[in-house]
Scaffold this active site. Structure first.
Site, PDB file in Angstrom:
ATOM      1  N   HIS B  39       0.833  -1.198   0.000  1.00 45.95           N
ATOM      2  CA  HIS B  39       0.000   0.000   0.000  1.00 45.95           C
ATOM      3  C   HIS B  39       0.869   1.250   0.000  1.00 45.95           C
ATOM      4  O   HIS B  39       1.285   1.720   1.058  1.00 45.95           O
ATOM      5  CB  HIS B  39      -0.896  -0.001   1.242  1.00 45.95           C
ATOM      6  CG  HIS B  39      -1.750  -1.220   1.376  1.00 45.95           C
ATOM      7  ND1 HIS B  39      -1.236  -2.431   1.772  1.00 45.95           N
ATOM      8  CD2 HIS B  39      -3.078  -1.422   1.163  1.00 45.95           C
ATOM      9  CE1 HIS B  39      -2.222  -3.341   1.791  1.00 45.95           C
ATOM     10  NE2 HIS B  39      -3.342  -2.759   1.435  1.00 45.95           N
ATOM     11  N   HIS B  78      -1.842  -1.130   7.214  1.00 46.76           N
ATOM     12  CA  HIS B  78      -1.482  -1.351   5.812  1.00 46.76           C
ATOM     13  C   HIS B  78      -0.369  -0.407   5.369  1.00 46.76           C
ATOM     14  O   HIS B  78       0.294  -0.657   4.376  1.00 46.76           O
ATOM     15  CB  HIS B  78      -2.713  -1.196   4.909  1.00 46.76           C
ATOM     16  CG  HIS B  78      -3.443   0.091   5.103  1.00 46.76           C
ATOM     17  ND1 HIS B  78      -4.348   0.292   6.120  1.00 46.76           N
ATOM     18  CD2 HIS B  78      -3.401   1.259   4.429  1.00 46.76           C
ATOM     19  CE1 HIS B  78      -4.833   1.519   6.060  1.00 46.76           C
ATOM     20  NE2 HIS B  78      -4.276   2.132   5.047  1.00 46.76           N
ATOM     21  N   GLY B 125      -3.717  -3.833  11.590  1.00 47.02           N
ATOM     22  CA  GLY B 125      -4.227  -4.273  10.289  1.00 47.02           C
ATOM     23  C   GLY B 125      -5.746  -4.260  10.348  1.00 47.02           C
ATOM     24  O   GLY B 125      -6.387  -3.615   9.527  1.00 47.02           O
ATOM     25  N   ASP B 166      -8.776   7.294   7.510  1.00 45.53           N
ATOM     26  CA  ASP B 166     -10.234   7.340   7.392  1.00 45.53           C
ATOM     27  C   ASP B 166     -10.852   5.993   7.738  1.00 45.53           C
ATOM     28  O   ASP B 166     -11.890   5.922   8.402  1.00 45.53           O
ATOM     29  CB  ASP B 166     -10.612   7.710   5.952  1.00 45.53           C
ATOM     30  CG  ASP B 166     -10.197   9.133   5.602  1.00 45.53           C
ATOM     31  OD1 ASP B 166     -10.732  10.063   6.222  1.00 45.53           O
ATOM     32  OD2 ASP B 166      -9.348   9.303   4.713  1.00 45.53           O
ATOM     33  N   HIS B 271      -4.036   3.378  -3.264  1.00 40.40           N
ATOM     34  CA  HIS B 271      -4.154   2.881  -1.894  1.00 40.40           C
ATOM     35  C   HIS B 271      -3.458   1.544  -1.692  1.00 40.40           C
ATOM     36  O   HIS B 271      -2.626   1.396  -0.802  1.00 40.40           O
ATOM     37  CB  HIS B 271      -5.627   2.754  -1.492  1.00 40.40           C
ATOM     38  CG  HIS B 271      -5.820   2.015  -0.209  1.00 40.40           C
ATOM     39  ND1 HIS B 271      -5.800   2.627   1.010  1.00 40.40           N
ATOM     40  CD2 HIS B 271      -5.982   0.683   0.057  1.00 40.40           C
ATOM     41  CE1 HIS B 271      -5.953   1.728   1.959  1.00 40.40           C
ATOM     42  NE2 HIS B 271      -6.065   0.541   1.414  1.00 40.40           N
ATOM     43  N   ARG B 364     -18.892 -17.494  38.782  1.00 43.28           N
ATOM     44  CA  ARG B 364     -18.627 -16.046  38.681  1.00 43.28           C
ATOM     45  C   ARG B 364     -18.409 -15.444  40.068  1.00 43.28           C
ATOM     46  O   ARG B 364     -17.541 -14.586  40.261  1.00 43.28           O
ATOM     47  CB  ARG B 364     -19.742 -15.315  37.934  1.00 43.28           C
ATOM     48  CG  ARG B 364     -21.094 -15.344  38.617  1.00 43.28           C
ATOM     49  CD  ARG B 364     -22.120 -14.457  37.905  1.00 43.28           C
ATOM     50  NE  ARG B 364     -23.449 -14.784  38.394  1.00 43.28           N
ATOM     51  CZ  ARG B 364     -24.426 -13.922  38.587  1.00 43.28           C
ATOM     52  NH1 ARG B 364     -24.252 -12.646  38.274  1.00 43.28           N
ATOM     53  NH2 ARG B 364     -25.601 -14.302  39.045  1.00 43.28           N
ATOM     54  N   GLU B 421     -17.578  -3.344  24.415  1.00 43.26           N
ATOM     55  CA  GLU B 421     -16.822  -4.592  24.512  1.00 43.26           C
ATOM     56  C   GLU B 421     -15.574  -4.575  23.635  1.00 43.26           C
ATOM     57  O   GLU B 421     -14.506  -5.039  24.029  1.00 43.26           O
ATOM     58  CB  GLU B 421     -17.704  -5.785  24.132  1.00 43.26           C
ATOM     59  CG  GLU B 421     -18.870  -6.048  25.075  1.00 43.26           C
ATOM     60  CD  GLU B 421     -20.079  -5.183  24.774  1.00 43.26           C
ATOM     61  OE1 GLU B 421     -20.059  -4.442  23.761  1.00 43.26           O
ATOM     62  OE2 GLU B 421     -21.063  -5.244  25.538  1.00 43.26           O
ATOM     63  N   HIS B 471     -21.937 -15.953  32.725  1.00 40.35           N
ATOM     64  CA  HIS B 471     -23.221 -16.311  32.106  1.00 40.35           C
ATOM     65  C   HIS B 471     -22.943 -17.204  30.900  1.00 40.35           C
ATOM     66  O   HIS B 471     -23.292 -16.906  29.776  1.00 40.35           O
ATOM     67  CB  HIS B 471     -24.004 -15.051  31.735  1.00 40.35           C
ATOM     68  CG  HIS B 471     -24.423 -14.241  32.933  1.00 40.35           C
ATOM     69  ND1 HIS B 471     -23.525 -13.744  33.837  1.00 40.35           N
ATOM     70  CD2 HIS B 471     -25.648 -13.849  33.369  1.00 40.35           C
ATOM     71  CE1 HIS B 471     -24.164 -13.077  34.792  1.00 40.35           C
ATOM     72  NE2 HIS B 471     -25.451 -13.138  34.549  1.00 40.35           N
ATOM     73  N   HIS B 483     -29.059 -13.908  24.690  1.00 39.44           N
ATOM     74  CA  HIS B 483     -28.122 -13.862  25.807  1.00 39.44           C
ATOM     75  C   HIS B 483     -27.561 -15.231  26.186  1.00 39.44           C
ATOM     76  O   HIS B 483     -26.767 -15.326  27.111  1.00 39.44           O
ATOM     77  CB  HIS B 483     -28.809 -13.244  27.040  1.00 39.44           C
ATOM     78  CG  HIS B 483     -28.939 -11.748  26.949  1.00 39.44           C
ATOM     79  ND1 HIS B 483     -29.554 -11.118  25.888  1.00 39.44           N
ATOM     80  CD2 HIS B 483     -28.507 -10.749  27.766  1.00 39.44           C
ATOM     81  CE1 HIS B 483     -29.512  -9.803  26.078  1.00 39.44           C
ATOM     82  NE2 HIS B 483     -28.891  -9.559  27.192  1.00 39.44           N
TER      83      HIS B 483
END
Lengths: 676, 676
Positions: B39, B78, B125, B166, B271, B364, B421, B471, B483
């Site tokens: 590139h 890139h 990347g 961008d 590009h 948990r 997340e 969970h 879920h």
């Protein structure tokens, strides 16, 4: 007063509307309390928004599939009890349904499930995804309108509403989708942001302090801010939103979570757990509400009796308009009916001629040819790429509407999704949910990681979404490990109901597309090669239409009973055929099978499956440029797998293939060491 | 002139700096041309930015692991050839490396690969991810600074730079990460946006028209806009960015992609493909650059000889400061050395006592106890949840710094990631890359879909990131299919190098955490139950420390040779033990194995593995609340799998379990129908 054509809908008095809001508030809280599970906070906080929405939404309470209904997506799906309360007043649900909230087999599951509850326009729960789907729906509406409306007949002119919370707006998908919607100028998309300032961890001041209005404004949205408990202000805001047809609108409705609860209003503790019997009773008392469960005030019931009549009248008027439209624009209307019904045009399969063997094709290039041939006869095939159009080769240049959709230019069929894989996936799902189209997306296979939740939702909702993934192996070469799929075919196959196609050559690619288009009960992923592949010689090998069976004997054994069965998918079939030649030179009898889709294969009759995988033929060699996961059942205890266990390498494709053991010599060595 | 302590760095003249930029420009274009792959557009367009950055970055050219070096993340991976050109001038790479760009086994792979190239701070990347990692690094720097700096000694005070394009800024991850960074007020984070207005599909006016500056501003960033080819302006912008210590800075550098190329500058065609020999020659001619490949002007070479000397002097000064710090703050410094080396404190394993059988624990909740016990002795253990803290139970309330990190308050160890997340995953990776911490994240297992790319990058980079997922099955119950994980354990296991733990009880959870912390060459996912589970009675069953082996015989056969081997992971072990009881009542001899981590098991000696899966013991019953994928090799040709093939259901957990066949009775029925 709300005018729809000549039908005049009654606007309820402020008092009645407030009573409607409280009805929604307490019906929702009662559901959660009865189930002793669920999320009362948002339903109680957004009850006024929902009440106003019920005066705005245009639906047919007897037909939740009416194509021109307003769409309503509850992006914060955890507030499902509020949606069910709305659907109850609309007439889609019974009180009994509300009483069975969150019970196994009920029509009122914990989160809204498309197909399980009448009137639910999308499954939501994974936060922010509803916004992406709404953007797809709003775009679908505009394309249909620009394609099928005529100067005298607006048969398609609905709005798409989405109700989202803080959680939705923190998710990256929400930004991607909003940026795209702002770019497209989706004037009929209205998002109401239930800005209660509370998420599970507490006040959003702990983590989410961006200026959400300024953000939406930067993305080209009209931004309106109101008190989310001021019924008149919400109503005016929605009217203002509907008036601006050039921009999507973002209504920031400042609310108090669990409004009405004396001790839990405004607190995170109300988000995801029942109020408790005492607190709910206190809330009802505080708002002068009868203590009884699932109370429906008679004046609210009476109002919605009238409202349902108005809705029906409106639908009837639309029906009349539609029959006039049908008379004036017969063939256009026939086409519209067809695409809305999701039926493919007659003889569409003839559009694509078989590829000859004289030229090699990458399957991505073949795929590009195929969608262009199909696109010429299937106008409802629309889609695009997440900024990899020249690499995915998915631009449709054929047909009557080969343009790229853009702001104010909705007669196109191609979409520039930008580098927004997740929004693209949700968008495509929204288009499929809307109806009128068969939508597809495209990116590199490795980047399905960015849109995986959308694949899951498509599968869960059984949508006819088509996900094209090119650059399907380490043969990407120089771009290296971040761009080379390893676990991705397995990870796609892991998703229930998703059909994963990896065609071996140009002609298998035809049938992969055919299967994806014909499939009405779930999505398909089509994984295509970057590198060129010979077109298999079907005069010598099995017919390409066998592809549809998911696995088929491509080249039977030449003489004697087969001793070795080689199975491969996609590009790796060519290595399989070469390995078969080498093994035959050793005097072995080899059968080679192509496995373009394991899920389609699993749907074949048991007899066929046993024929393909005969118990006696235990020397099975599987070749796939990915991990073994998903193949072990076929390999059995004696099989050999030629694949990958670790990430790839940057280098020339042939050099990488050599290093990874994807050569005939390396395969023979593996067999020599196997003890076969 | 740039002052660093007492060392004065020379600022090159404008002419020399421009020559440096052109050196970077053409070294990069030459790499791509020589490789005939890559590139050239962004490297040629961002050459001036890179040249200025080389005058700002504080590094040690002989030690790319120096803890206080400025970090530089090329988010648009890139543009790797530009980074390699920079690393060449810094002294990390040889000219020969540039000539081997994108060749198998070279130090200059197609995208930057952490660990493969000296001076590369992160693998990039997958677009936008670099921004998320940079946010993690910048936070790590602040926490270390607030924890270990003293009024007289700033041993940690570097900047984190990220160069993004961008494409990066269209990705949802970029918004999530920027929103979080703005919230945290990361004043030492500086993002330079190479705003060339071109992406692969063409001009970004086709899809990305949001006001990016206004967006960054809305998120609390300082926004500075410059001509990205104006060396003085870029330099001033970076200085301004460094001066504002209360906000991260976003420098919009307007550039022309492939600047210098007479026919391709400003065009998308530059590009992702080499310019071509002729066009590259024309570009060099147009900028009065010698035609020879890999030309290094002598004055640029001389300047960087001096510059490297300055860098070394600066490092030496820091070393001196550090030894004074060490003398004055001996124990603090010892602790800092330890955490930077990634070594755990002595006797840390003693912090967690075994759980007794008198109380049931969800894993948990056990996990929450464990990280609190560990957190008391391992201050470098930091992390948080994506707005599910009360559900994931991952808040560390122990130790000297139990606060939540917030703007201006970096002495904490807990993080509110918000409902982000993907940013959380990248953030955690950035913290791990930075060093000084063992970072963890937490969310529901099903939502790993949103952060999958981060898991892959952690694995690829072999980071000690710990991903907690609670969970972990349909036992979520009422929240329903969106879920309830189904394919997620398989999908996690599919990722190479990731260790996936699913402990069966509180005590297995201790060892899962122990393994994750001790693992230095890759990440771990720890999957935990929502529902309470009995603590297995280790007086009667195998010792819990066997967990570390990944699979172990939990309960051997009672008498005679084992006829049936039951294997289960996580919560399902309790069903396995119940099934074993029922089968024994039928007079069968049953052995039960717990399989908390298949990857750890695969690393055991062959003898151990064969002992666990003896060839003769073919009646194998595997129980796991997920799909069969990944288990088929263990099941072999005769095994029975109790699992899921489709999505779950909303309902009470026990009702869902019953419906899905997760009861002893259903298992016995399956066995009865199996032909065993």
């Amino acid at each position: 007063m709300e005018e729809i054509g000549s039908i005049v809908l009654q606007t309820p008095s402020g008092e009645l509307l407030q009573k409607t809001a409280d009805t929604l508030r307490f019906l929702s809280a009662d559901q959660v309390q009865r189930a002793n599970s669920g999320h009362p906070g948002m339903p109680m906080g957004a009850a006024e928004i929902a009440a106003v929405l019920l005066t705005k939404l245009k639906i047919d309470p007897r037909d939740d599939k009416w194509p021109n209904r307003d769409r309503f997506i509850l992006s914060g799906g955890h507030a499902s009890s509020l949606l069910y309360s709305m659907l109850f007043l609309q007439g889609f649900l019974e009180l009994e349904d509300l009483k069975n909230f969150r019970q196994l087999g009920s029509r009122t599951p914990g989160h809204p499930e498309y197909g399980q509850t009448p009137g639910v326009d999308a499954s939501t729960g994974p936060l922010g995804s509803g916004i992406g789907m709404a953007v797809g729906m709003a775009t679908a509406e505009r394309i249909l309108a620009d394609t099928y409306n005529t100067p005298k007949f607006d048969v398609m002119d609905h709005f798409t509403y989405v109700l989202a919370g803080d959680g939705c707006l923190m998710e990256g998908i929400s930004y991607e989708a909003m940026s795209l919607a702002g770019h497209l100028g989706l004037g009929r998309l209205i998002m109401i942001y239930d800005a209660n300032g509370i998420s599970i961890d507490g006040g959003i001041d702990t983590t989410f302090t961006e200026n959400v209005g300024a953000r939406a404004n930067a993305m080209g949205w009209q931004v309106i801010e109101v008190d989310g408990h001021d019924l008149a202000a919400i109503s005016e805001a929605i009217d203002q939103a509907r008036d601006d047809k050039s921009r999507p609108s973002f209504i920031i409705a400042r609310t108090v979570i669990a409004r009405g609860s004396p001790n839990k209003a405004g607190k995170a503790s109300s988000h995801g757990a029942p109020l408790g019997v005492e607190e709910l009773a206190a809330a009802k008392a505080a708002r002068n509400w009868p203590a009884e469960d699932f109370h429906l005030p008679s004046e609210v019931a009476a109002y919605f009796d009238v409202r349902r009549g108005e809705w029906l009248a409106f639908r009837q008027e639309w029906n009349q308009v539609f029959s006039q439209y049908e008379k004036k624009h017969h063939s256009l209307c026939r086409e519209l009916r067809r695409v809305l019904a999701g039926e493919l045009p007659k003889q569409w399969k003839n559009a694509v001629a078989a590829f000859g063997t004289e030229k090699a094709w990458s399957t991505r290039a073949a795929g590009g040819q195929i969608i262009n041939r199909l696109g010429a006869v299937i106008p409802e095939l629309i889609g695009g790429s997440a900024d990899l159009t020249p690499a995915n080769l998915t631009e449709i240049k054929s047909g009557n509407n080969p343009e790229f959709v853009n702001k104010g230019l909705f007669q196109g069929r191609n979409l520039h999704f930008g580098v927004r894989e997740h929004a693209m996936g949700c968008f495509v799902n929204g288009v499929a949910l809307h109806g009128g189209f068969i939508p597809f997306s495209a990116t590199f296979l490795v980047f399905h990681d960015y849109m995986r939740s959308a694949l899951r939702l498509a599968s869960l909702m059984r949508l006819r979404s088509v996900f094209v993934y090119t650059h399907d192996s380490f043969m990407v070469g120089e771009d290296g490990p971040t761009h080379q799929p390893v676990e991705h075919l397995a990870a796609l196959r892991a998703i229930p109901r998703l059909h994963v196609w990896r065609p071996a050559d140009a002609n298998e690619t035809i049938y992969a597309w055919q299967a994806a288009l014909e499939r009405r009960d779930g999505p398909s992923a089509i994984c295509l090669s970057r590198q060129e592949l010979p077109v298999l010689d079907r005069t010598r090998l099995a017919q390409a239409r066998e592809t549809l069976k998911g696995m088929y004997i491509l080249e039977p054994e030449k003489e004697g009973q087969a001793e070795i069965l080689i199975i491969a998918s996609g590009a790796d079939i060519h290595l399989a055929l070469a390995a078969a030649v080498a093994l035959r030179e050793r005097g072995l009898s080899v059968r080679t099978a192509s496995a373009p889709c394991l899920e389609a294969f699993k749907l074949q009759a048991e007899g066929y499956r046993k024929k393909l995988l005969p118990r006696r033929l235990r020397k099975r060699l599987v070749i796939e440029a990915g991990i073994v996961q998903g193949w072990e059942g076929i390999l059995g205890d004696s099989g050999i797998f030629i694949g990958l266990e670790d990430f790839g390498h940057s280098g020339k494709p042939a050099a990488v293939a050599e290093k990874l053991g994807f050569t005939t010599a390396a395969i023979l060595e593996r067999i020599d060491c196997s003890g076969w």
